[in-house]
Enzyme design. Structure first.
Site, PDB file in Angstrom:
ATOM      1  CG  ASN A  11      42.575  36.570  30.076  1.00  0.00           C
ATOM      2  OD1 ASN A  11      43.179  37.086  29.132  1.00  0.00           O
ATOM      3  ND2 ASN A  11      41.801  37.274  30.893  1.00  0.00           N
ATOM      4  CE  LYS A  13      44.057  38.467  33.595  1.00  0.00           C
ATOM      5  NZ  LYS A  13      43.714  38.890  34.935  1.00  0.00           N
ATOM      6  CG  HIS A 100      38.384  39.854  31.826  1.00  0.00           C
ATOM      7  ND1 HIS A 100      38.966  40.692  32.746  1.00  0.00           N
ATOM      8  CD2 HIS A 100      38.806  38.601  32.124  1.00  0.00           C
ATOM      9  CE1 HIS A 100      39.714  39.969  33.564  1.00  0.00           C
ATOM     10  NE2 HIS A 100      39.640  38.692  33.216  1.00  0.00           N
ATOM     11  CD  GLU A 102      42.165  42.079  34.250  1.00  0.00           C
ATOM     12  OE1 GLU A 102      42.596  41.847  33.093  1.00  0.00           O
ATOM     13  OE2 GLU A 102      42.500  41.421  35.244  1.00  0.00           O
ATOM     14  CD  GLU A 172      37.116  35.528  34.957  1.00  0.00           C
ATOM     15  OE1 GLU A 172      38.022  34.690  34.965  1.00  0.00           O
ATOM     16  OE2 GLU A 172      37.254  36.669  34.500  1.00  0.00           O
ATOM     17  N   GLY A 178      43.119  37.750  40.208  1.00  0.00           N
ATOM     18  CA  GLY A 178      44.490  38.228  40.387  1.00  0.00           C
ATOM     19  C   GLY A 178      44.835  38.591  41.820  1.00  0.00           C
ATOM     20  CB  SER A 218      42.912  33.371  42.744  1.00  0.00           C
ATOM     21  OG  SER A 218      43.133  34.779  42.710  1.00  0.00           O
TER      22      SER A 218
HETATM   23  C1  PEP Z   1      41.166  36.383  34.818  1.00  0.00           C
HETATM   24  O1  PEP Z   1      41.719  37.459  34.647  1.00  0.00           O
HETATM   25  O2  PEP Z   1      40.265  36.016  34.055  1.00  0.00           O
HETATM   26  C2  PEP Z   1      41.590  35.570  35.952  1.00  0.00           C
HETATM   27  C3  PEP Z   1      40.808  34.598  36.352  1.00  0.00           C
HETATM   28  O3  PEP Z   1      42.789  35.907  36.522  1.00  0.00           O
HETATM   29  P1  PEP Z   1      43.525  35.147  37.754  1.00  0.00           P
HETATM   30  O4  PEP Z   1      43.486  33.673  37.446  1.00  0.00           O
HETATM   31  O5  PEP Z   1      44.895  35.699  37.760  1.00  0.00           O
HETATM   32  O6  PEP Z   1      42.740  35.463  38.977  1.00  0.00           O
END
Ligand code: PEP
Length: 254
Positions: A11, A13, A100, A102, A172, A178, A218
């Site tokens: 992803n 973003k 998601h 975000e 998630e 992040g 992460s």
């Molecule tokens: C995400 O935004 O879906 C995500 C898992 O980000 P990160 O791997 O940076 O935590």
């Protein structure tokens, strides 16, 4: 029991311009096929809207799939600045990330809107990477199972068993996205087993055996292997660590 292949989704973003997007994908494909590391895996990259078309063209004839990061909940009309599944379908895009955290947090997307997005995505035969997960506060109150269950009940579980074949679920935990913090492998396995049991209760054994449940939060090249070796973890949705070619390749190899 049906063996599920591993799925790794990048992803990106709101990162990477035209040159960065196209050179990453070209280099990635070159290395993946030279080293033959795509065997028995599904690899998906979700770049920004302006680069979906070129990314899809570059990956034609390969096993790499390109996904959109969002769609509008209708097909066309007076929605300045929005992009629809009808448009994306016309450039060959077949997958989309929905729900998601975000989008939920910064664009105030609630489960009822997400269900509208699911309906339009299904109308255009998209595969949907649907994200669920609890906040830090919810986990600290031990409410994570309740939250994930209600997120699914208000969205995915309003679909038929036939429609549910089009989904990948991404668990998630918001506090792990992040932040560099991850849930433990055991916590992730327990949640994935719980999600699979919800699919079992709602749709029966064959759907629950078939549904892909990915972890996101992460993931990096050092921890990916341990996540991916959990029984109910069918791969990962990767943010930050998917932006560095060498790291992402190591994650795919995990
Ligand atoms: C995400 O935004 O879906 C995500 C898992 O980000 P990160 O791997 O940076 O935590």
């Amino acid at each position: 029991m049906r063996k599920r292949k591993k799925v790794v989704i990048a992803n990106w973003k709101m990162n990477y311009d035209f040159y960065e997007t196209t050179s990453f994908i070209r280099n990635f494909l070159k290395i993946v096929f030279e080293r033959k590391i795509n065997h028995n895996k599904e690899i998906i990259i979700a770049p920004s809207f302006p680069f979906l078309h070129i990314s899809n063209q570059i990956s034609q004839g390969t096993t790499l799939n390109i996904a959109a990061q969002n769609i509008h909940h209708t097909d066309k009309g007076s929605y300045t600045g929005e992009v629809s599944s009808y448009m994306l379908k016309s450039i060959g895009i077949q997958k989309v990330i929905l729900g998601h955290s975000e989008r939920r947090e910064f664009f105030l997307e609630k489960n009822n809107l997400l269900f509208e997005k699911i309906k339009i995505a299904l109308k255009y035969n998209f595969n949907i990477i649907f994200c669920v997960g609890e906040s830090f506060l919810e986990r600290s109150k031990n409410k994570q199972f309740e939250i994930v269950k209600s997120q699914l009940e208000e969205t995915v579980f309003r679909c038929t068993s036939d429609e549910v074949k089009s989904f990948y679920i991404a668990y998630e935990p918001i506090w792990a996205i992040g932040t560099g913090k991850t849930a433990t492998f055991e916590e992730v396995q327990i949640m994935h087993e719980f999600i699979r049991s919800l699919f079992f209760d709602k749709y029966g054994e064959s759907v629950s055996n078939r549904i892909y449940i990915l972890y996101g939060g992460s993931i990096n090249d050092l921890n990916a292997k341990d996540f991916f070796s959990q029984k109910d973890v069918d791969g990962g949705l990767v943010g930050n660590s998917s932006l560095k070619l060498d790291k992402f390749l190591r994650i795919v190899q995990s």
